[in-house]
Design a protein around this motif. Structure first.
Motif, PDB file in Angstrom:
ATOM      1  N   ASN A  23      44.563  45.966  34.987  1.00 22.38           N
ATOM      2  CA  ASN A  23      45.383  46.696  34.018  1.00 22.38           C
ATOM      3  C   ASN A  23      46.721  46.021  33.770  1.00 22.38           C
ATOM      4  O   ASN A  23      47.214  46.013  32.637  1.00 22.38           O
ATOM      5  N   GLN A  24      47.320  45.445  34.806  1.00 25.17           N
ATOM      6  CA  GLN A  24      48.552  44.688  34.581  1.00 25.17           C
ATOM      7  C   GLN A  24      48.290  43.493  33.673  1.00 25.17           C
ATOM      8  O   GLN A  24      49.088  43.177  32.781  1.00 25.17           O
ATOM      9  N   TRP A  25      47.166  42.831  33.878  1.00 28.88           N
ATOM     10  CA  TRP A  25      46.814  41.643  33.101  1.00 28.88           C
ATOM     11  C   TRP A  25      46.500  42.006  31.647  1.00 28.88           C
ATOM     12  O   TRP A  25      47.045  41.422  30.717  1.00 28.88           O
ATOM     13  N   LEU A  26      45.656  43.015  31.447  1.00 28.13           N
ATOM     14  CA  LEU A  26      45.206  43.370  30.103  1.00 28.13           C
ATOM     15  C   LEU A  26      46.221  44.217  29.333  1.00 28.13           C
ATOM     16  O   LEU A  26      46.106  44.353  28.109  1.00 28.13           O
ATOM     17  N   ASN A  27      47.168  44.810  30.029  1.00 30.89           N
ATOM     18  CA  ASN A  27      48.187  45.617  29.347  1.00 30.89           C
ATOM     19  C   ASN A  27      49.489  44.845  29.130  1.00 30.89           C
ATOM     20  O   ASN A  27      50.485  45.404  28.668  1.00 30.89           O
TER      21      ASN A  27
END
Length: 883
Positions: free
Chosen positions: A92-96
């Protein structure tokens, strides 16, 4: 029209990924396109690899995977869950991240998902690392995950050859090496599919030559199925299947035969075996239209269960993506059951498809459309056609423990008139359950008798009335009679469901249907009040109808009836979840009443929540149900806390400040009751003595030993919280009451308000027993209900009947308040500030968490009553006799 979103990922986690998002409809080119970039993130795949190793070790440690074991290791679910939490956070950190413009991709994807339900998401990549990632952990799907269908597609592909269509599905099933696993179950599930072509073939542990020859057959195959052991090899570029106990082959070794099979019409490959990503990638290079694989090692039970659920959906005409999605969701119960959990079951099934392959459905759907067209052309009776459609789309399968009249669930009483009527009602579902050809003479006759002349329904009504008159007031009979009456007269109706517990005794030699009958009495009485209100008093079909001359008669908004579907969960948590899953799938059902125990309700409640189907709980009292509120759950009975408040206040009022508590630790209802009692009693100065023999659920519970422990102390009351027939706790409570011999005061919960307690038969043994109940007929605020119930059922009224009646009246009121009721609309009505309904126990309103406002409840004791069956009766504390 379904929407398609394609997320194209070109690159890898070490170097970064070029991303292209396109969106549109299934029959048009892309409506829009966005390109962006994802930064390198090798840590994600390392986390996945760590989880994968832990998961696979978990497989080897305590389950039978469909993978050849490579050693014995130890892993824990807890360590896997910790890795999943890290993986979820990292993904989620990567994709957000808002760097490199990827936020535009996320925003557009969120917009598409919010605007369109049933969106197909295609993950397009040739990178095995990206193919394996658990994309469902991305929180962008959070509000739409139930309606999103995921598939993998290759980055590179060639034109796909057109395939021929058949009227029936031709299956080639390979049952390979089955060492340590059970693949015969897979075969049984396939053989239960009635619309398979008779030339379908099951190859059991074939040789390489036998398999090759079958793939080359000129007639071709629609589906290639493999069950056995398999694995991915060569960095997931290909896969190996173990076809017999000695031989295994790589997919690459079958390239010529598989190419010919695809050319001859092969549309779908299913590998119900472990670690299938390499198999899918190898098939993609051959331009295989569609494949279903298991991405990681799959436990034997998960593989079997997935196949069963998938075939139930796909063979009835649902799209491949929808069938896989539903089967995936239904695996959820395996991940969460109390014993033998199989974590990550829903992660495993994956669709891998050719980007340009034409969607292929099981040919039954086309046959059904033709069937309805022929029916429409053959009649101008639009209402009749609607009735056919209504039954044809959602028939209950015989043997699924769900019935609206087509089978008898309470087999403790199956008189011949009832049996004859049930056979007629079952016939009216046969043409559509099995999709029989409409022009067969036998089928035409059934259609005419069911939907044109209504002859079968009218005959069923008369047979059920005879069964009622000659074989006693049976509530299941009355519900089926109501349902048949509505169909016989072509009345409009709404449908609700009720769950019942028909309990097997430990040796399964006798079934206990007493609780089920009490539940059905309440709903049948409310249903009859509604449906009789649709008919003039001189209507021939309602002559000698139960309750016609004294029940309140009022249809829903004076024009709509009430149909009831019954589901038996056998008082089992696993069965409760299974029944709930089936009820949620029947879109006509607008609300459910049940389940009987707190344990079965807790097991099933999230299934209803996820299905957006209101559940009214008229018996489950555990506080645990609403400590984690679900907005589709409502309760018409008091809670554990209300019960313990009443018992504690009574003990202190009579200056009884020392007690010994007996309960069932493994029962949420019983253990929550004990915890709440302990908290409240000790807070108010009471003392609880410790007794080693406190477990009412022990099979060797010793009542005399328990009382000997209690006798060491001064005057001590006994507090009993047995579970609801999940264990032997009720029987052990009865033994404790007998052994007490009237010495100590005994207080207890609603479960002891039972004929088993009265069957002790000696008033001296029972004179110091005080119980909490949610309602008693003698002090009922609705005496009309009490009188009607005695007349209708020819006997005393049980609180279970009253609470079920109230739950039914609650749903009826919500239906009356809705112009066009929907599941979500019913929930909003029940949760609204102004909602209230009148029932047997008074006015019904709900708190914000679904609990009842100002819940009813009182204390009762047992007094001699010569006119009753056992010579004893429960009466409120303020009364000294049963008169």
């Amino acid at each position: 029209m379904n929407r398609v979103v394609t997320l194209t990922l070109d690159g890898d986690l070490d170097s970064g990924i070029r991303v292209t998002l396109t969106w549109g409809t299934t029959d048009k080119s892309a409506e829009g396109k966005i390109m962006s970039w994802l930064a390198p993130n090798p840590e994600i795949y390392q986390l996945y690899t760590d989880w994968q190793q832990g998961y696979r070790n978990l497989e080897y440690f305590y389950r039978n995977p469909r993978l050849t074991p490579k050693g014995l290791y130890i892993s824990s679910v807890k360590s896997c869950e910790q890795l999943v939490d890290e993986l979820r956070n990292n993904i989620n950190q990567w994709l957000n991240s808002r760097s490199d413009g990827f936020d535009q991709v996320r925003d557009q994807l969120t917009t598409e998902l919010s605007r369109h339900r049933d969106t197909r998401v295609l993950i397009q990549t040739d990178n095995p690392q990206l193919q394996r990632l658990p994309w469902h952990l991305w929180d962008v799907w959070e509000n739409n995950h139930d309606s999103v269908e995921f598939s993998l597609i290759p980055l590179e592909y060639q034109p796909h050859p057109e395939t021929k269509l058949r009227n029936r599905v031709r299956l080639l099933a390979i049952l390979g090496n089955s060492e340590g696993i059970d693949i015969e179950t897979d075969r049984n599930y396939w053989q239960q599919v009635s619309s398979l072509d008779s030339s379908s073939c099951f190859l059991v542990e074939p040789t390489r030559e036998e398999l090759d020859q079958k793939l080359w057959e000129n007639d071709g195959w629609d589906i290639l199925f493999f069950a056995g052991h398999s694995s991915s090899e060569c960095n997931d570029e290909t896969g190996r299947i173990y076809i017999n106990k000695e031989d295994s082959i790589l997919i690459n070794e079958l390239i010529p035969a598989l190419k010919q099979a695809i050319k001859n019409g092969l549309k779908l490959a299913i590998f119900n075996s472990c670690d299938g990503l390499g198999l899918a990638n190898a098939l993609a290079k051959l331009q295989m239209p569609q494949a279903i694989i298991m991405k990681e090692p799959v436990p034997d039970e998960v593989a079997q269960t997935f196949l069963r659920f998938f075939l139930e959906e796909f063979s009835q005409g649902k799209s491949l993506q929808k069938a896989v999605k539903v089967a995936q969701k239904r695996l959820h119960y395996l991940e969460n059951r109390l014993d033998r959990k199989l974590p990550y079951a829903t992660w495993l099934p994956v669709i891998y498809q050719h980007p340009k392959a034409q969607p292929w459905r099981w040919p039954v759907s086309g046959s059904l459309v033709k069937l309805l067209i022929k029916l429409a052309l053959g009649t101008v009776a639009i209402v009749s056609i609607y009735g056919i459609y209504k039954i044809g789309t959602e028939p209950n399968k015989l043997g699924d423990k769900i019935s609206s009249g087509e089978e008898i669930l309470d087999t403790t009483s199956a008189p011949r008139f009832k049996q004859r009527s049930v056979k007629l009602l079952a016939k009216c579902q046969e043409p559509f359950r099995n999709y029989l050809g409409i022009w067969r003479q036998e089928t035409r006759k059934k259609v005419r008798n069911c939907f044109w002349t209504k002859a079968h329904y009218k005959t069923a009504v008369e047979l059920l009335k005879q069964s009622w008159q000659q074989n006693g007031a049976d509530p299941e009979t009355l519900i089926y009679l109501n349902n048949a009456l509505l169909e016989a007269e072509g009345k409009n109706y709404y449908t609700i469901a009720v769950t019942i517990p028909i309990i097997d005794t430990p040796n399964q030699s006798v079934k206990d249907a007493n609780a089920a009958k009490e539940i059905l009495r309440g709903i049948a009485q409310a249903q009859t009040e509604v449906n009789l209100g649709l008919f003039e008093v001189d209507n021939e079909l309602i002559q000698q109808f139960p309750g016609k001359d004294f029940l309140n008669r009022k249809g829903i908004n004076n024009r709509i009836g009430l149909r009831v579907v019954i589901a038996d969960d056998a008082n089992s948590e696993e069965e409760a979840k299974a029944r709930a899953s089936l009820l949620v799938k029947q879109s006509s059902i607008l609300g459910v009443i049940g389940h009987w125990t707190s344990e079965t309700t807790l097991a099933a409640v999230d299934t209803y929540q996820n299905g957006k189907l209101a559940l009214i709980a008229p018996y489950a009292m555990t506080t645990e149900l609403t400590t984690n509120p679900r907005n589709f759950l409502f309760r018409t009975v008091p809670t554990n806390e209300d019960e313990t408040d009443s018992l504690v206040d009574h003990l202190l009022k009579i200056d009884q400040r020392q007690v010994a508590v007996f309960y069932t630790p493994q029962s949420s209802f019983s253990s929550y009751g004990w915890q709440k009692f302990k908290q409240k009693f000790e807070t108010k100065g009471g003392r609880i003595i410790k007794v080693r023999e406190y477990k009412l659920s022990k099979s060797n519970f010793n009542a005399n030993k328990a009382l000997k422990e209690v006798s060491k102390y001064k005057e001590t009351a006994l507090v009993l919280f047995p579970d609801a027939q999940i264990t032997d706790a009720l029987e052990n409570s009865i033994e404790l009451i007998k052994a007490n011999n009237g010495r100590n005061l005994i207080v207890g919960g609603w479960n002891l308000y039972s004929p088993q307690t009265l069957s002790i038969g000696d008033s001296k043994l029972l004179e110091k027993v005080v119980l909490f109940v949610p309602w008693h007929p003698r002090s009922s605020p609705n005496q009309k209900f009490t009188q009607d119930t005695r007349k209708l059922w020819h006997g005393p009224v049980n609180p279970t009947t009253a609470t079920t009646y109230d739950a039914t009246r609650t749903l009826i009121k919500a239906l009356e308040m809705s112009k066009k009721p929907t599941r979500k609309g019913i929930q909003k009505t029940l949760a609204s500030d102004g909602f209230s309904a009148d029932g047997a126990t008074g006015t019904i309103e709900f708190e914000s968490n679904g609990d009842r406002k100002n819940p009813p409840g009182e204390l009762v004791h047992i007094v001699p009553c010569p006119k009753s069956f056992f010579g004893l009766a429960f009466v409120p504390l303020e009364y000294s006799s049963c008169d």
